[in-house]
Design a protein around this motif. Structure first.
Motif, mmCIF file in Angstrom:
data_model
loop_
_atom_site.group_PDB
_atom_site.id
_atom_site.type_symbol
_atom_site.label_atom_id
_atom_site.label_comp_id
_atom_site.label_asym_id
_atom_site.label_seq_id
_atom_site.Cartn_x
_atom_site.Cartn_y
_atom_site.Cartn_z
ATOM 1 N N LEU A 167 -8.796 12.386 -9.600
ATOM 2 C CA LEU A 167 -7.745 11.384 -9.799
ATOM 3 C C LEU A 167 -6.373 11.934 -9.432
ATOM 4 C CD1 LEU A 167 -6.911 8.573 -10.989
ATOM 5 C CD2 LEU A 167 -6.669 9.742 -13.195
ATOM 6 N N TYR A 168 -6.129 13.204 -9.737
ATOM 7 C CA TYR A 168 -4.827 13.817 -9.464
ATOM 8 C C TYR A 168 -4.548 13.891 -7.965
ATOM 9 C CZ TYR A 168 -4.738 15.183 -14.372
ATOM 10 O OH TYR A 168 -4.733 15.160 -15.738
ATOM 11 N N GLU A 169 -5.573 14.178 -7.189
ATOM 12 C CA GLU A 169 -5.400 14.241 -5.735
ATOM 13 C C GLU A 169 -4.997 12.882 -5.179
ATOM 14 O OE1 GLU A 169 -7.770 15.835 -1.754
ATOM 15 O OE2 GLU A 169 -8.876 15.414 -3.589
ATOM 16 N N ARG A 170 -5.556 11.814 -5.733
ATOM 17 C CA ARG A 170 -5.231 10.464 -5.257
ATOM 18 C C ARG A 170 -3.833 10.029 -5.694
ATOM 19 N NH1 ARG A 170 -10.461 9.696 -7.129
ATOM 20 N NH2 ARG A 170 -9.791 8.428 -8.903
ATOM 21 N N LEU A 171 -3.424 10.434 -6.903
ATOM 22 C CA LEU A 171 -2.151 9.960 -7.454
ATOM 23 C C LEU A 171 -0.955 10.850 -7.122
ATOM 24 C CD1 LEU A 171 -3.133 8.685 -11.042
ATOM 25 C CD2 LEU A 171 -2.853 7.361 -8.936
ATOM 26 N N TRP A 172 -1.196 12.123 -6.795
ATOM 27 C CA TRP A 172 -0.098 13.071 -6.594
ATOM 28 C C TRP A 172 0.927 12.608 -5.548
ATOM 29 C CZ3 TRP A 172 2.615 16.531 -8.898
ATOM 30 C CH2 TRP A 172 3.394 17.447 -8.192
ATOM 31 N N PRO A 173 0.513 12.163 -4.346
ATOM 32 C CA PRO A 173 1.535 11.747 -3.370
ATOM 33 C C PRO A 173 2.443 10.634 -3.889
ATOM 34 C CG PRO A 173 -0.589 12.009 -2.287
ATOM 35 C CD PRO A 173 -0.853 12.089 -3.765
ATOM 36 N N GLU A 174 1.865 9.638 -4.537
ATOM 37 C CA GLU A 174 2.684 8.534 -5.061
ATOM 38 C C GLU A 174 3.544 9.014 -6.222
ATOM 39 O OE1 GLU A 174 2.264 3.931 -6.713
ATOM 40 O OE2 GLU A 174 0.443 5.080 -6.226
ATOM 41 N N LEU A 175 2.996 9.902 -7.046
ATOM 42 C CA LEU A 175 3.750 10.427 -8.185
ATOM 43 C C LEU A 175 4.982 11.203 -7.712
ATOM 44 C CD1 LEU A 175 4.007 10.952 -11.209
ATOM 45 C CD2 LEU A 175 2.386 12.839 -10.964
ATOM 46 N N VAL A 176 4.797 12.055 -6.714
ATOM 47 C CA VAL A 176 5.919 12.837 -6.168
ATOM 48 C C VAL A 176 6.952 11.908 -5.534
ATOM 49 C CG1 VAL A 176 6.584 14.534 -4.421
ATOM 50 C CG2 VAL A 176 4.541 14.903 -5.790
ATOM 51 N N GLU A 177 6.473 10.910 -4.792
ATOM 52 C CA GLU A 177 7.389 9.978 -4.123
ATOM 53 C C GLU A 177 8.193 9.178 -5.151
ATOM 54 O OE1 GLU A 177 9.012 6.418 -2.425
ATOM 55 O OE2 GLU A 177 7.371 6.439 -3.874
ATOM 56 N N ARG A 178 7.539 8.680 -6.188
ATOM 57 C CA ARG A 178 8.221 7.893 -7.223
ATOM 58 C C ARG A 178 9.238 8.741 -7.978
ATOM 59 N NH1 ARG A 178 8.841 2.952 -6.129
ATOM 60 N NH2 ARG A 178 6.963 2.143 -5.167
ATOM 61 N N PHE A 179 8.816 9.959 -8.321
ATOM 62 C CA PHE A 179 9.723 10.841 -9.059
ATOM 63 C C PHE A 179 10.935 11.203 -8.196
ATOM 64 C CE2 PHE A 179 11.329 14.732 -10.895
ATOM 65 C CZ PHE A 179 11.237 14.492 -12.258
ATOM 66 N N SER A 180 10.689 11.501 -6.932
ATOM 67 C CA SER A 180 11.788 11.865 -6.021
ATOM 68 C C SER A 180 12.734 10.686 -5.812
ATOM 69 C CB SER A 180 11.225 12.332 -4.675
ATOM 70 O OG SER A 180 10.431 13.482 -4.829
ATOM 71 N N ARG A 181 12.187 9.485 -5.779
ATOM 72 C CA ARG A 181 13.029 8.296 -5.628
ATOM 73 C C ARG A 181 13.946 8.143 -6.847
ATOM 74 N NH1 ARG A 181 13.083 3.509 -2.554
ATOM 75 N NH2 ARG A 181 13.941 1.714 -3.660
ATOM 76 N N CYS A 182 13.394 8.367 -8.036
ATOM 77 C CA CYS A 182 14.215 8.297 -9.243
ATOM 78 C C CYS A 182 15.320 9.354 -9.215
ATOM 79 C CB CYS A 182 13.352 8.477 -10.491
ATOM 80 S SG CYS A 182 12.274 7.071 -10.867
ATOM 81 N N GLU A 183 14.966 10.568 -8.791
ATOM 82 C CA GLU A 183 15.969 11.635 -8.682
ATOM 83 C C GLU A 183 17.062 11.273 -7.680
ATOM 84 O OE1 GLU A 183 14.320 16.010 -9.861
ATOM 85 O OE2 GLU A 183 14.153 15.431 -7.766
ATOM 86 N N MET A 184 16.655 10.712 -6.565
ATOM 87 C CA MET A 184 17.609 10.329 -5.523
ATOM 88 C C MET A 184 18.565 9.245 -6.033
ATOM 89 S SD MET A 184 18.343 10.881 -2.256
ATOM 90 C CE MET A 184 19.317 10.091 -0.967
ATOM 91 N N LEU A 185 18.028 8.240 -6.714
ATOM 92 C CA LEU A 185 18.852 7.151 -7.235
ATOM 93 C C LEU A 185 19.804 7.658 -8.318
ATOM 94 C CD1 LEU A 185 16.117 4.375 -7.330
ATOM 95 C CD2 LEU A 185 18.216 4.311 -5.951
ATOM 96 N N LEU A 186 19.321 8.563 -9.171
ATOM 97 C CA LEU A 186 20.188 9.137 -10.200
ATOM 98 C C LEU A 186 21.310 9.949 -9.556
ATOM 99 C CD1 LEU A 186 20.868 9.731 -13.133
ATOM 100 C CD2 LEU A 186 19.189 11.592 -13.095
ATOM 101 N N GLN A 187 20.987 10.706 -8.532
ATOM 102 C CA GLN A 187 21.984 11.487 -7.792
ATOM 103 C C GLN A 187 23.053 10.571 -7.195
ATOM 104 O OE1 GLN A 187 20.382 14.451 -4.922
ATOM 105 N NE2 GLN A 187 21.673 13.452 -3.416
ATOM 106 N N GLU A 188 22.621 9.452 -6.611
ATOM 107 C CA GLU A 188 23.574 8.515 -6.012
ATOM 108 C C GLU A 188 24.415 7.820 -7.069
ATOM 109 O OE1 GLU A 188 24.245 7.992 -2.731
ATOM 110 O OE2 GLU A 188 22.941 9.727 -2.402
#
Length: 292
Positions: A167-188
């Motif tokens: 399950l982790y292999e399937r979810l990891w790419p989306e998890l990283v992308e979602r988390f990075s998007r939140c970080e990017m929006l907070l930074q902005e």
């Protein structure tokens, strides 16, 4: 706890008097490193290497981010000899941090990890070239700006998908992308508060995309008038829009985390989400509006 440990380990390689005296370093990627460390802890094949892999990833990310701070404009003579030395040290520091990753992984016999991370760095550099070219040609809108920023933040971490199982292999790419998007929006969102950090921000691209012809021309002819950018960001309610995007992305991230089916991991990851939740609370939004 985890953040502090990895940060302390990385500081052994980053804490040099010459660098600290003459230049500044980017912010340590606490959130993404803690996310990687926590998820690797739940992977039987990778758990024993979680500290090493988290450490080298933080060093490579710091190397990439330090290079991004180098001023590539022709008039780099800003600040005279001291300014030039700071620019040179950023290049050297970035190279040094990146080189530590090869050394540490090769010592541990992690040759396959070197290959995965090196390929990720090449991909990131290609993304950067496209991103900077589009920015220079003014062929970018606000969502594309966000998309490129997320790709640059998540690139290194996506290289660990092969370390995950089931399950982790399937979810990891989306998890990283979602988390990075939140970080990017907070930074902005935080950039809206700083007059000196508004140049080239999401808000500027939003105004260039959504603004009237008159406002777009004013923005293009602003010179060094940063107060004009601030007034336009207030006019187009940039803080509100960023806050709404961050709330939406945080909600999506929380929903995704529920699919991990591990209460222990959820408890470990909850502190990483708190900054996103706090940044979009009623008091925070009110404070940002008053800044305008």
């Amino acid at each position: 706890m985890t953040r502090m440990r990895i940060n302390q380990m990385a500081n052994k390689y980053m804490n040099h008097e010459m660098i600290s005296l003459h230049t500044e370093l980017p912010e340590f990627p606490d959130g993404r490193i803690s996310l990687l460390y926590a998820v690797l802890s739940h992977q039987p094949a990778a758990a024993s290497q979680k500290e090493l892999l988290s450490l080298v990833t933080s060093l490579v990310q710091m190397g990439l981010d330090t290079h991004d701070m180098v001023d590539n404009e022709p008039n780099t003579a800003k600040g005279g000899m001291l300014g030039m030395r700071a620019q040179q040290l950023k290049v050297l520091a970035g190279d040094y941090f990146s080189s530590r990753f090869y050394h540490l992984l090769s010592q541990a016999g992690q040759i396959e990890s070197i290959r995965h991370i090196s390929e990720a760095v090449c991909d990131i550099n290609r993304i950067k070239m496209n991103f900077y070219a589009k920015m220079k040609q003014m062929k970018l809108n606000a969502e594309e700006y966000l998309h490129y920023g997320v790709a640059l933040k998540s690139g290194l971490f996506l290289s660990f998908t092969g370390f995950m199982s089931g399950l982790y292999e399937r979810l990891w790419p989306e998890l990283v992308e979602r988390f990075s998007r939140c970080e990017m929006l907070l930074q902005e969102l935080r950039r809206v508060e700083k007059l000196s950090a508004l140049e080239g921000s999401w808000g500027v691209w939003h105004v260039l995309q959504e603004g009237t012809e008159e406002d777009r021309q004013a923005l293009g002819n602003r010179g060094e008038d940063l107060s004009l950018i601030k007034s336009l960001l207030h006019k187009y309610e940039v803080a509100d829009k960023l806050g709404a995007l961050l709330r939406q992305s945080t909600g999506q991230l929380q929903t995704l985390l529920q699919r991990l089916q591990s209460d222990k991991l959820l408890r470990e990851l909850q502190p990483l989400i708190e900054p996103f939740l706090q940044a979009t609370g009623p008091q925070r939004v009110t404070a940002l509006k008053e800044l305008g």
